[in-house]
Design a protein around this motif. Structure first.
Motif, mmCIF file in Angstrom:
data_model
loop_
_atom_site.group_PDB
_atom_site.id
_atom_site.type_symbol
_atom_site.label_atom_id
_atom_site.label_comp_id
_atom_site.label_asym_id
_atom_site.label_seq_id
_atom_site.Cartn_x
_atom_site.Cartn_y
_atom_site.Cartn_z
ATOM 1 N N MET A 810 -53.529 -17.255 -9.727
ATOM 2 C CA MET A 810 -53.782 -16.170 -9.056
ATOM 3 C C MET A 810 -54.329 -16.147 -7.541
ATOM 4 O O MET A 810 -54.084 -15.324 -6.705
ATOM 5 N N ASP A 811 -55.267 -17.025 -7.491
ATOM 6 C CA ASP A 811 -55.999 -17.003 -6.273
ATOM 7 C C ASP A 811 -55.029 -17.541 -5.054
ATOM 8 O O ASP A 811 -55.188 -17.296 -4.137
ATOM 9 N N ASN A 812 -54.128 -18.357 -5.259
ATOM 10 C CA ASN A 812 -53.084 -19.013 -4.624
ATOM 11 C C ASN A 812 -51.783 -17.972 -4.123
ATOM 12 O O ASN A 812 -51.051 -18.481 -3.141
ATOM 13 N N ILE A 813 -51.810 -16.925 -4.904
ATOM 14 C CA ILE A 813 -50.586 -15.930 -4.506
ATOM 15 C C ILE A 813 -50.702 -15.416 -2.979
ATOM 16 O O ILE A 813 -49.565 -15.497 -2.289
ATOM 17 N N SER A 814 -51.777 -15.168 -2.829
ATOM 18 C CA SER A 814 -51.889 -14.667 -1.266
ATOM 19 C C SER A 814 -51.401 -15.570 -0.232
ATOM 20 O O SER A 814 -50.618 -15.261 0.708
ATOM 21 N N GLY A 815 -51.823 -16.786 -0.298
ATOM 22 C CA GLY A 815 -51.325 -17.833 0.753
ATOM 23 C C GLY A 815 -49.970 -18.084 0.466
ATOM 24 O O GLY A 815 -49.214 -18.436 1.708
ATOM 25 N N PHE A 816 -49.273 -17.879 -0.577
ATOM 26 C CA PHE A 816 -47.883 -18.307 -0.887
ATOM 27 C C PHE A 816 -47.048 -17.072 -0.117
ATOM 28 O O PHE A 816 -46.192 -17.275 0.457
ATOM 29 N N ILE A 817 -47.455 -15.916 -0.416
ATOM 30 C CA ILE A 817 -46.894 -14.562 0.237
ATOM 31 C C ILE A 817 -47.017 -14.677 1.848
ATOM 32 O O ILE A 817 -45.988 -14.288 2.522
ATOM 33 N N THR A 818 -47.985 -15.392 2.305
ATOM 34 C CA THR A 818 -48.254 -15.362 3.738
ATOM 35 C C THR A 818 -47.225 -16.354 4.186
ATOM 36 O O THR A 818 -46.538 -16.109 5.231
ATOM 37 N N ALA A 819 -46.988 -17.323 3.671
ATOM 38 C CA ALA A 819 -45.989 -18.322 4.045
ATOM 39 C C ALA A 819 -44.581 -17.994 3.718
ATOM 40 O O ALA A 819 -43.597 -18.332 4.503
ATOM 41 N N PHE A 820 -44.487 -17.244 2.960
ATOM 42 C CA PHE A 820 -42.903 -16.549 2.325
ATOM 43 C C PHE A 820 -43.119 -15.219 2.244
ATOM 44 O O PHE A 820 -43.187 -14.489 1.239
ATOM 45 N N PRO A 821 -43.095 -14.519 3.341
ATOM 46 C CA PRO A 821 -43.316 -13.000 3.415
ATOM 47 C C PRO A 821 -42.329 -12.130 2.594
ATOM 48 O O PRO A 821 -42.691 -10.843 2.060
ATOM 49 N N PHE A 822 -41.139 -12.857 2.585
ATOM 50 C CA PHE A 822 -40.005 -11.835 1.698
ATOM 51 C C PHE A 822 -40.743 -11.629 0.279
ATOM 52 O O PHE A 822 -40.112 -10.819 -0.230
ATOM 53 N N PHE A 823 -41.067 -12.702 -0.451
ATOM 54 C CA PHE A 823 -41.630 -12.668 -1.801
ATOM 55 C C PHE A 823 -42.659 -11.552 -1.939
ATOM 56 O O PHE A 823 -43.050 -11.405 -2.974
ATOM 57 N N LYS A 824 -43.128 -10.934 -0.864
ATOM 58 C CA LYS A 824 -44.079 -10.134 -0.996
ATOM 59 C C LYS A 824 -43.688 -8.651 -1.610
ATOM 60 O O LYS A 824 -44.383 -8.021 -2.508
ATOM 61 N N TYR A 825 -42.509 -8.335 -1.636
ATOM 62 C CA TYR A 825 -41.872 -7.308 -2.249
ATOM 63 C C TYR A 825 -41.302 -7.478 -3.648
ATOM 64 O O TYR A 825 -40.510 -6.700 -4.244
ATOM 65 N N ASP A 826 -41.515 -8.730 -4.072
ATOM 66 C CA ASP A 826 -41.118 -9.207 -5.273
ATOM 67 C C ASP A 826 -42.195 -9.303 -6.375
ATOM 68 O O ASP A 826 -41.763 -9.476 -7.642
ATOM 69 N N ILE A 827 -43.403 -9.290 -5.972
ATOM 70 C CA ILE A 827 -44.561 -9.344 -6.954
ATOM 71 C C ILE A 827 -45.337 -7.933 -6.779
ATOM 72 O O ILE A 827 -45.893 -7.679 -5.717
ATOM 73 N N ASN A 828 -45.514 -7.326 -8.004
ATOM 74 C CA ASN A 828 -46.616 -6.299 -7.983
ATOM 75 C C ASN A 828 -47.828 -6.831 -8.687
ATOM 76 O O ASN A 828 -48.105 -6.804 -9.890
ATOM 77 N N ILE A 829 -48.820 -6.724 -7.721
ATOM 78 C CA ILE A 829 -50.283 -7.081 -8.293
ATOM 79 C C ILE A 829 -51.099 -6.001 -8.411
ATOM 80 O O ILE A 829 -51.083 -5.082 -7.393
ATOM 81 N N SER A 830 -51.923 -5.768 -9.598
ATOM 82 C CA SER A 830 -52.465 -4.540 -9.827
ATOM 83 C C SER A 830 -54.086 -4.783 -9.088
ATOM 84 O O SER A 830 -54.470 -5.758 -8.524
ATOM 85 N N SER A 831 -54.655 -3.582 -8.918
ATOM 86 C CA SER A 831 -56.025 -3.663 -8.414
ATOM 87 C C SER A 831 -56.981 -4.681 -9.409
ATOM 88 O O SER A 831 -57.905 -5.251 -8.699
ATOM 89 N N SER A 832 -56.608 -4.974 -10.764
ATOM 90 C CA SER A 832 -57.597 -5.925 -11.403
ATOM 91 C C SER A 832 -56.906 -7.618 -11.105
ATOM 92 O O SER A 832 -57.384 -8.168 -11.918
ATOM 93 N N ASN A 833 -56.122 -7.724 -10.203
ATOM 94 C CA ASN A 833 -55.522 -8.864 -9.912
ATOM 95 C C ASN A 833 -54.821 -9.320 -10.922
ATOM 96 O O ASN A 833 -54.768 -10.494 -11.528
ATOM 97 N N GLU A 834 -53.746 -8.921 -11.601
ATOM 98 C CA GLU A 834 -52.856 -8.802 -12.480
ATOM 99 C C GLU A 834 -51.563 -8.577 -12.183
ATOM 100 O O GLU A 834 -51.211 -7.582 -11.483
ATOM 101 N N ILE A 835 -50.487 -9.493 -12.439
ATOM 102 C CA ILE A 835 -49.172 -9.331 -12.057
ATOM 103 C C ILE A 835 -48.572 -8.371 -13.094
ATOM 104 O O ILE A 835 -48.466 -8.845 -14.318
ATOM 105 N N THR A 836 -48.350 -7.155 -12.826
ATOM 106 C CA THR A 836 -48.059 -6.215 -13.449
ATOM 107 C C THR A 836 -46.168 -6.374 -14.016
ATOM 108 O O THR A 836 -45.985 -5.917 -15.059
#
Length: 1041
Positions: A810-836
């Motif tokens: 879970m901690d490395n997802i933000s860095g991954f999205i920065t490197a591959f910005p398209f995937f930002k719109y494919d992952i829905n992460i809640s405020s509790s840091n869970e992939i819903t």
């Protein structure tokens, strides 16, 4: 002895105190008590009573024929006084009048005895259906009855001689022997004379007047009221039409939503879209991705086809580039002076407009690019893989390179100009630019003078705009349809004599149908039922069906006597045909209202409009048109009086003008149409020949085999190109797209709908197994998967981090999205840091046909449902693809429900098992035939044709029920004679009904739009097959059982 004429006159005057006018008495006597007083003066009476009565007595003594008089009448005439005879006759008349049925019932029975001229005859009671031959067969029975009466009379005279010995001056009336005696006694026959052979007992017939008889009486009373007050029943519908017609001010001015009207209600794709919209976002101003959009984006599309074997040449690319620059330079100026440029309205990736074609974009920035070393379907641009699957078409591939192939040739290229859609204001600006693009595109082509390429265009607004313009093309056809129906009505109702001619009545009847259309549509617009373009087909159908009732009523009217009063004639007509009209209206309206259960709103609204308007058509037929017939009946009387008025000077001219081909009408003759005689004397006898039966059976076998074969080849679903007119610019666009870009379809989202443990290797293996199942499907390209989880695992692997640890994962997802910005719109992460929820993409292929689209959607959803991980699949095109799966289910359900309703109606109103079986058989046979021949006539099974199949049930019921019931109700002793009689009574009305309906929709055959031509095609098949079943197949098959 009194003179016969004086005697009749005295008896007539004696009845006046009872409220009878001499003219009325004459009519009543001749109808209710035939033979009571003999004939009227001038109609065969001799000059003396001795001659009048003597002839009757002499005839009786010689032949045994009473001549319509009782033996006691003859006794009194021979030796009794005039007073005694008059008293006896008055007593006899009063007794017969007290025991006879009412005048209405008598008139109704007389009318029913005539050969039927209309469909209504099918629902008359069997006892009322007689023919000349039946009457001739009944002759011996009547004579036998007279002999039994004589025997009874003789027995009574023998036992009651005192009555015979009374003085002649005794005025007391003598009871009629036939009333006073008991059952007739068989008279012994002379020696050597054999008893006549007993007539064969007629076949048992079904008695089904439990509903028909009381309804007939009710409608008879209604006809009498309409005939008494015609102006009231004429003006009230006219005023009602004027009032309801104001509803047309509510005709919708906004654009029709094609998705809402022509896609299934509550389809799975709509639920899937709602989930995507609720859990995933997009940004078309910075990170636009067409495959990630939940709805269709605003766009303009160009398909470029080269005139050379391949467009992978620098000169061709240069010409395409000029076209691209001309399109991007377009700007639109609004009324307030604001200019909208393409670079302002376009969807963007970062700060730049999304390229219309990645290969063209690369060549424009590097014109030295070697176009002979391209790979397909993945092309690497500046180190990034780019899919060319939907951008190049008509490809010739070379040897394989990994998952790709070398691209040797390409015939077509797609240019996609995406515009902003998400924000309402930006979307409106995009639409203004697209409208300007459509207006200027032909000018661009002319200005560029393109030589090496051919270009077609399409936009996201094109379907809607072309569909709306198509609706305008049908308006002129209304005039053509009404002209054709009016001409048909004139030809059908024209007579050479000026009295019976109903030409103008028929014309007014057509306008009565038009009033029904105005009233029905106006009422529904008042209550807010949406008006969709497919409803424009309804008036054509109603026009053809509505005039059928008019023809039936006119035919029944021409069977009445001119000597009757207008209200009695109209009462006769109503009691004879109104029940039949009611039954056919109920069946047709039920067939339409079952369409309300459809999953397509356009079908629902069409059925509501058509069914309601048919009710108005029925209401106006028994009120407004009945009033017109009553007024025309008064014209007939005036015309007849004028023609018969003594006027030697103009007698010849009157006869020539009013009766050019025959003698002057006496008002009592029966109007037997030549077509009825054709069915009785020619068509029917020819049809029942053994060779004809064999030929008909062979034709039916060929028909049913061809139909079943066609049913397995009919295409399902509404092709979007069919929403436009034939000369629309979108037709060649879809044709080229089908020819060159059918190898690859859209990209489909594979959505994980719930929160799962992505860091759990077992869960990931389950998910991977599901993705592999998708890729193994025949409609999926296994080399074009795009999934964030696979990229993220590779990212963690490159960073040498453990993907099985939750915190690390879970901690490395933000860095991954920065490197591959398209995937930002494919992952829905809640405020509790869970992939819903999250999503990946697969690439479809080979889904150009409606059959493949249906199978693809069903198979992908089945794989998702069976996966151990909660999945759904979605693409915005699935909204339209769902119709392919829903159309067959809806059609079968509606047909089954409507058929069941028809079966119940047939059992209730025609409760004869043979009728019900053959009605059901005919409905099934016609539906199979229409569906099968749709494939041969290039008609798809879609929401439009589904309407017609429901209509098919109603008309199949009408044709088959009438013929079957006429057959089983016939009194003939052989099945062949019953079949001929059924055709004689109903052959012409069935043919007339089919022709009028075909004429009503014929104008649609020249329409420029598929949706209107389809309506004509299927209605033509329905009428053709329905009439053939009613006139050929059913009459023959009934003789086999």
């Amino acid at each position: 002895m009194a003179h016969c004429g004086q005697l009749k006159e005295a008896s007539s005057h004696a009845l006046w105190p009872l409220g009878q006018h001499p003219g009325t008495w004459r009519e009543h006597r001749t109808q209710s008590a035939p033979g009571l007083l003999g004939e009227l003066p001038g109609d065969g009476w001799d000059s003396s009573s001795e001659t009048c009565w003597g002839n009757s007595r002499e005839t009786f003594e010689t032949t045994g024929d009473l001549g319509g008089n009782s033996p006691e009448d003859l006794e009194l005439a021979a030796g009794g006084s005039t007073q005694r005879l008059l008293a006896h006759l008055l007593s006899r008349a009063l007794r017969e009048m007290s025991e006879e049925p009412s005048k209405e019932a008598e008139s109704e029975a007389q009318e029913r005895a005539k050969p039927a001229q209309s469909v209504s005859a099918a629902f008359l009671t069997p006892e009322a259906v007689t023919t000349d031959e039946a009457q001739r067969e009944a002759g011996p029975k009547e004579e036998s009855s007279r002999e039994r009466v004589l025997e009874s009379q003789a027995a009574r005279r023998g036992s009651g001689s005192e009555a015979e010995q009374e003085p002649a001056s005794d005025p007391g009336p003598q009871p009629h022997p036939s009333w006073a005696s008991g059952p007739p006694v068989e008279r012994p026959r002379p020696v050597g004379q054999e008893a006549p052979a007993a007539s064969p007992e007629p076949p048992r017939r079904c008695h089904t007047d439990c509903l028909e008889a009381p309804l007939s009486r009710v409608f008879g009373r209604l006809g009498r009221i309409v005939g008494s007050y015609p102006w009231a029943f004429l003006l009230v519908p006219v005023m009602l039409t004027a009032a309801l017609g104001t509803g047309f001010i509510y005709l919708p001015k906004e654009k029709e939503n094609l998705e809402e009207q022509y896609t299934p209600i509550g389809s799975p794709a709509k639920a899937e879209r709602r989930f995507v919209q609720a859990h995933f976002s997009t940004n078309d101003s910075y990170r636009f991705s067409a495959s990630r959009m939940s709805t269709e984006a605003n766009f303009a599309s160009l398909l470029v086809v080269c005139n050379t074997p391949s467009l992978l040449e620098g000169e061709v690319f240069a010409e395409i580039s000029r076209l691209d620059q001309a399109v991007q330079n377009l700007k639109v100026t609004l009324e307030n002076g604001t200019q909208i440029l393409y670079r302002e309205a376009c969807a963007k990736y970062k700060a730049f407009c999304v390229p219309p074609n990645p290969l063209l974009f690369a060549w424009q920035h590097n014109r030295t690019m070697d176009l002979g070393k391209l790979t397909f379907p993945i092309f690497h641009l500046l180190g990034h893989p780019v899919s060319l699957a939907n951008f190049l078409g008509g490809n010739v591939l070379g040897e394989r390179v990994g998952k790709n192939h070398f691209l040797l040739q390409s015939k077509a290229m797609r240019l996609l100009y995406f515009l902003k859609t998400e924000q309402p204001e930006e979307s409106e600006q995009s639409k203004e630019w697209l409208i300007h693009f459509l207006e200027q595109f032909n000018n661009i082509k002319d200005r560029l003078a393109l030589e090496k390429i051919k270009v077609v265009h399409f936009t996201s607004l094109s379907r809607q705009m072309e569909f709306e313009s198509t609706s305008m093309t049908v308006i002129p056809l209304f005039h053509l349809a009404y002209i054709l129906i009016i001409l048909f009505a004139i030809v059908s109702c024209f007579r050479l004599d000026c009295i019976r001619n109903k030409m103008w009545v028929a014309v007014i009847g057509v306008f009565s149908v038009a009033m029904a259309v105005v009233s029905g549509f106006g009422l529904l617009l008042h209550v807010g039922v949406p008006f969709v373009i497919i409803v424009a087909n309804s008036p054509f159908l109603i026009l053809g069906v509505g005039v059928d009732d008019m023809f039936i009523m006119i035919s029944a009217w021409q069977k009445t006597s001119l000597l009757d009063s207008t209200r009695d004639r109209l009462s006769n007509v109503y009691s004879k045909v109104a029940v039949s009209i009611t039954i056919t209206t109920i069946t047709n309206v039920l067939a339409f209202y079952t369409g309300i259960m459809s999953s397509f709103r356009s079908v629902q609204y069409f059925c509501i409009y058509t069914g309601t308007t048919l009710l108005f058509c029925y209401f106006y037929s028994i009120t407004c048109f009945g009033a017109i017939m009553a007024l025309d009946g008064k014209r007939e009387i005036n015309c007849l009086n004028w023609v018969k008025r003594p006027d030697p000077k103009y007698a010849s001219l009157k006869r020539t003008c009013c009766f050019p081909c025959g003698s002057v009408l006496d008002g009592c003759g029966e109007d037997n149409h030549p077509m009825n005689l054709f069915f009785r004397d020619y068509f029917g006898p020819f049809l029942i020949k053994p060779k004809s039966k064999i030929f008909v059976v062979l034709v039916y076998i060929l028909y049913i085999i061809s139909s079943i074969y066609g049913c397995f080849h009919v295409q399902e679903g509404l092709d979007l190109r069919n929403l436009a007119s034939d000369d629309s610019y979108i037709i060649p666009y879809f044709n080229i797209e089908e020819d060159y870009f059918s190898d690859y379809g859209p990209r489909v989202m594979v959505i994980i709908t719930e929160s799962i443990n992505y860091w759990d290797e077992d869960v990931r293996q389950q998910l991977e197994a599901c993705m592999i199942q998708f890729e193994e499907n025949e409609f999926v390209d296994n080399s074009l998967r795009e999934f964030w989880l696979n990229a993220y695992l590779q990212y963690l692997k490159n960073a040498k981090k453990n993907p099985n640890d939750k915190k690390t994962f879970m901690d490395n997802i933000s860095g991954f999205i920065t490197a591959f910005p398209f995937f930002k719109y494919d992952i829905n992460i809640s405020s509790s840091n869970e992939i819903t929820c999250s999503r990946g993409f697969i690439q479809l292929m080979s889904v150009s046909s409606s059959k493949n689209k249906k199978l693809m959607v069903l198979q992908l959803r089945d794989i998702a449902a069976k996966c151990e991980v909660p999945l759904i699949v979605y693409n915005q095109a699935f909204i339209y693809f769902d119709q392919f799966a829903a159309i067959l289910e809806n059609t079968v359900r509606n047909v089954m429900v409507a058929s069941t309703a028809m079966f119940i109606v047939s059992l209730s109103l025609i409760p004869h098992p043979v009728c019900s079986v053959w009605v059901t058989f005919a409905i099934a046979s016609v539906i199979v035939g229409v569906t099968g021949f749709m494939a041969f006539w290039n008609v798809n099974l879609d929401s439009i044709s589904m309407i017609n199949l429901v209509i098919c049930i109603g008309f199949s019921f009408d044709f088959s029920a009438h013929i079957s019931y006429a057959f089983v109700s016939s009194s003939k002793d052989t099945v062949n004679k019953r079949s001929v009689e059924a055709l004689y009574m109903l052959g012409y009305p069935v043919l007339q009904s089919a022709i009028s309906t075909i004429i009503g929709v014929f104008a649609l055959s020249v329409a420029k739009a598929y949706i209107f031509r389809t309506f004509f095609k299927i209605m033509f098949l329905v009428m053709l097959f329905g009439a053939i079943h009613g006139l050929v197949f059913i009459p023959i098959f009934l003789t086999f059982f």
